[in-house]
Motif scaffolding. Structure first.
Motif, PDB file in Angstrom:
ATOM      1  N   ILE A 104       0.842  -1.197   0.000  1.00 25.42           N
ATOM      2  CA  ILE A 104       0.000   0.000   0.000  1.00 25.42           C
ATOM      3  C   ILE A 104       0.877   1.247   0.000  1.00 25.42           C
ATOM      4  O   ILE A 104       0.642   2.203  -0.757  1.00 25.42           O
ATOM      5  N   GLY A 105       1.905   1.248   0.852  1.00 29.77           N
ATOM      6  CA  GLY A 105       2.848   2.363   0.849  1.00 29.77           C
ATOM      7  C   GLY A 105       3.542   2.495  -0.489  1.00 29.77           C
ATOM      8  O   GLY A 105       3.774   3.603  -0.983  1.00 29.77           O
ATOM      9  N   PHE A 106       3.846   1.354  -1.104  1.00 27.99           N
ATOM     10  CA  PHE A 106       4.468   1.323  -2.430  1.00 27.99           C
ATOM     11  C   PHE A 106       3.540   1.946  -3.477  1.00 27.99           C
ATOM     12  O   PHE A 106       3.971   2.745  -4.315  1.00 27.99           O
ATOM     13  N   GLU A 107       2.255   1.563  -3.459  1.00 27.07           N
ATOM     14  CA  GLU A 107       1.287   2.099  -4.427  1.00 27.07           C
ATOM     15  C   GLU A 107       1.150   3.614  -4.290  1.00 27.07           C
ATOM     16  O   GLU A 107       1.075   4.334  -5.279  1.00 27.07           O
ATOM     17  N   PHE A 108       1.119   4.095  -3.037  1.00 29.41           N
ATOM     18  CA  PHE A 108       1.010   5.533  -2.830  1.00 29.41           C
ATOM     19  C   PHE A 108       2.300   6.227  -3.260  1.00 29.41           C
ATOM     20  O   PHE A 108       2.272   7.153  -4.040  1.00 29.41           O
ATOM     21  N   GLY A 109       3.444   5.708  -2.724  1.00 27.61           N
ATOM     22  CA  GLY A 109       4.757   6.218  -3.098  1.00 27.61           C
ATOM     23  C   GLY A 109       4.746   7.695  -3.428  1.00 27.61           C
ATOM     24  O   GLY A 109       4.386   8.542  -2.614  1.00 27.61           O
ATOM     25  N   THR A 110       5.133   8.009  -4.653  1.00 31.23           N
ATOM     26  CA  THR A 110       5.080   9.393  -5.133  1.00 31.23           C
ATOM     27  C   THR A 110       3.739   9.693  -5.814  1.00 31.23           C
ATOM     28  O   THR A 110       3.451  10.851  -6.123  1.00 31.23           O
ATOM     29  N   THR A 111       2.928   8.652  -6.014  1.00 31.94           N
ATOM     30  CA  THR A 111       1.677   8.820  -6.760  1.00 31.94           C
ATOM     31  C   THR A 111       0.732   9.792  -6.087  1.00 31.94           C
ATOM     32  O   THR A 111       0.068  10.601  -6.743  1.00 31.94           O
ATOM     33  N   PRO A 121      -1.352   4.191 -21.634  1.00 29.04           N
ATOM     34  CA  PRO A 121      -0.597   3.402 -20.650  1.00 29.04           C
ATOM     35  C   PRO A 121      -0.308   4.106 -19.327  1.00 29.04           C
ATOM     36  O   PRO A 121       0.215   3.488 -18.403  1.00 29.04           O
ATOM     37  N   ASN A 122      -0.651   5.394 -19.211  1.00 32.04           N
ATOM     38  CA  ASN A 122      -0.165   6.198 -18.084  1.00 32.04           C
ATOM     39  C   ASN A 122      -0.532   5.648 -16.707  1.00 32.04           C
ATOM     40  O   ASN A 122       0.317   5.217 -15.936  1.00 32.04           O
ATOM     41  N   THR A 123      -1.839   5.703 -16.369  1.00 32.48           N
ATOM     42  CA  THR A 123      -2.253   5.367 -15.006  1.00 32.48           C
ATOM     43  C   THR A 123      -2.210   3.870 -14.741  1.00 32.48           C
ATOM     44  O   THR A 123      -1.975   3.449 -13.602  1.00 32.48           O
ATOM     45  N   LEU A 124      -2.417   3.057 -15.753  1.00 36.05           N
ATOM     46  CA  LEU A 124      -2.369   1.608 -15.570  1.00 36.05           C
ATOM     47  C   LEU A 124      -0.961   1.149 -15.213  1.00 36.05           C
ATOM     48  O   LEU A 124      -0.778   0.283 -14.351  1.00 36.05           O
ATOM     49  N   THR A 125       0.032   1.732 -15.861  1.00 33.51           N
ATOM     50  CA  THR A 125       1.414   1.318 -15.607  1.00 33.51           C
ATOM     51  C   THR A 125       2.019   2.009 -14.392  1.00 33.51           C
ATOM     52  O   THR A 125       2.912   1.475 -13.744  1.00 33.51           O
ATOM     53  N   PHE A 126       1.553   3.221 -14.092  1.00 30.99           N
ATOM     54  CA  PHE A 126       2.024   3.961 -12.923  1.00 30.99           C
ATOM     55  C   PHE A 126       0.836   4.498 -12.148  1.00 30.99           C
ATOM     56  O   PHE A 126       0.117   5.367 -12.649  1.00 30.99           O
ATOM     57  N   PRO A 127       0.539   3.930 -10.977  1.00 28.25           N
ATOM     58  CA  PRO A 127       1.418   3.056 -10.187  1.00 28.25           C
ATOM     59  C   PRO A 127       1.062   1.559 -10.227  1.00 28.25           C
ATOM     60  O   PRO A 127       1.827   0.745  -9.732  1.00 28.25           O
ATOM     61  N   PHE A 128      -0.102   1.208 -10.809  1.00 29.10           N
ATOM     62  CA  PHE A 128      -0.618  -0.148 -10.597  1.00 29.10           C
ATOM     63  C   PHE A 128       0.237  -1.234 -11.244  1.00 29.10           C
ATOM     64  O   PHE A 128       0.487  -2.278 -10.649  1.00 29.10           O
TER      65      PHE A 128
END
Length: 369
Positions: free
Chosen positions: A16-23, A187-194
């Motif tokens: 979860i922290g990884f998904e949030f990261g800089t996103t 490809p934007n939101t699908l690849t970053f961060p998911f």
């Protein structure tokens, strides 16, 4: 390498922290304008397909990381260049996250501090933690995650008090049609961060109960996607779609508008702390994945020296991947997102799943004959 394990709950916290990261700080999906939240939710739902591929692939080889599977599935000669590619990918993305962190810090609270010092300080703490092993990293997740979520909820409540808060900034819903939303999803939101959650394949073998890997993966995507969508709704309501699109750090800008009774202001510190926590998990996961990959490639049992080496190159690498922040962002959006992410997050894992499934089925028939 000493076999260590983490619990499924610890992996959930880290991811979860990884998904949030800089996103959570950056303006993800801004091309969809007022429909950013729809783009994020659509990308999250779509990424469940990717997570299914990762979990199914892991189920075929439950004790192998992604890079250990490769020689078994495609043969060692074809596997080696792909392994090197993934190791380089993990290190590169970790460097990009470090650069995002550094740029935010020097533009807000550490304006007189060289960016190399900021990123270098982060890496010292990161490597110190990772050298303690994955169990230490997992316990960090347990300690930091509640504070992270508490801070996020506080920020959301504060955003509701901003004078410019206006929910009508989200209208008209799909006013520009579905095309801008779909363009932002892939490809934007699908690849970053998911899509970056492909890193889970480097952590599943360390789970103390691998049967829970699917639950963890799907929960992270659904909960993370929902929280990011809520976050975008609140930021849009405060800033509006145009400012959201053109601002490098929209959450920070929205938070700076908070003023309670003209006395309580400047809640930037909370945002910075959240950024530090998110970056810690994201850089940590990619760095650990790269270190484990290198240990597989060269048959090194102890990853401590490898982690130290990666930590030493991440700071200069993060500064070399873009002459300035604008160029750095352009490289990410125009090259990495379009050409690199889809191949390493989608095409290769799906191909490995298909080949691995056929290999298992062929071996099963051979054993029964």
């Amino acid at each position: 390498m000493k076999k260590e394990t983490i619990s499924s709950l610890q992996l959930f916290y880290i991811l979860i922290g990884f998904e949030f990261g800089t996103t959570i700080i950056l303006g993800v999906g801004s091309g969809a304008k007022q429909d950013v939240w729809i783009a994020i939710l659509t990308a999250a739902i779509s990424s469940l397909i990717l997570m299914t591929i990762y979990i199914k692939l892991s189920a075929l080889y439950p004790n192998y990381t992604l890079l250990q599977m490769l020689p078994v599935i495609v043969g060692k000669y074809l596997a080696y260049p792909i392994i090197v590619l993934y190791i380089g990918y993990f290190i590169y993305i970790a460097a990009r996250v470090c650069r995002d962190f550094g740029e935010l810090m020097i533009s807000t609270i550490l304006v007189e501090t060289p960016i190399a010092v900021v990123i270098g300080s982060l890496m010292v703490l990161m490597i110190y933690c990772l050298r303690g092993g994955i169990e230490t990293f997992g316990r960090m997740g347990e300690a930091v995650f509640p504070l992270f979520m508490f801070s996020l909820v506080i920020i959301w409540i504060l955003l509701l008090t901003v004078h410019s808060f206006n929910i009508t900034n989200l209208t008209p819903v799909l006013g520009n049609g579905i095309k801008p939303v779909l363009k932002e999803v892939f490809p934007n939101t699908l690849t970053f961060p998911f899509g970056e959650s492909v890193i889970i394949l480097m952590f599943i073998p360390f789970l103390n109960n691998k049967k829970h890997a699917g639950r963890v993966g799907f929960a992270v995507i659904l909960i993370g996607g929902t929280l990011l969508s809520i976050n975008s709704i609140l930021i849009l309501s405060v800033l509006g779609p145009e400012i959201y699109k053109n601002d490098f750090f929209p959450l920070l800008s929205a938070t700076r508008l908070v003023s309670i009774a003209d006395f309580l202001e400047r809640f930037d510190a909370i945002i910075i702390l959240m950024m530090v926590a998110g970056v810690f998990f994201k850089v940590g996961m990619f760095t650990f994945g790269a270190a484990v990959g290198i240990s597989h490639l060269f048959n090194v049992k102890n990853t401590k020296s490898i982690l130290l080496g990666i930590g030493m190159i991440l700071t200069p690498l993060s500064l070399l991947i873009g002459d300035n922040f604008i160029r750095f962002l352009e490289i990410g959006l125009e090259f990495i997102t379009v050409y690199i992410h889809p191949v390493l997050q989608m095409i290769i894992p799906f191909s490995l799943l298909c080949i691995g499934f056929m290999r298992k089925k062929f071996q099963s028939r051979k054993n029964h004959s």
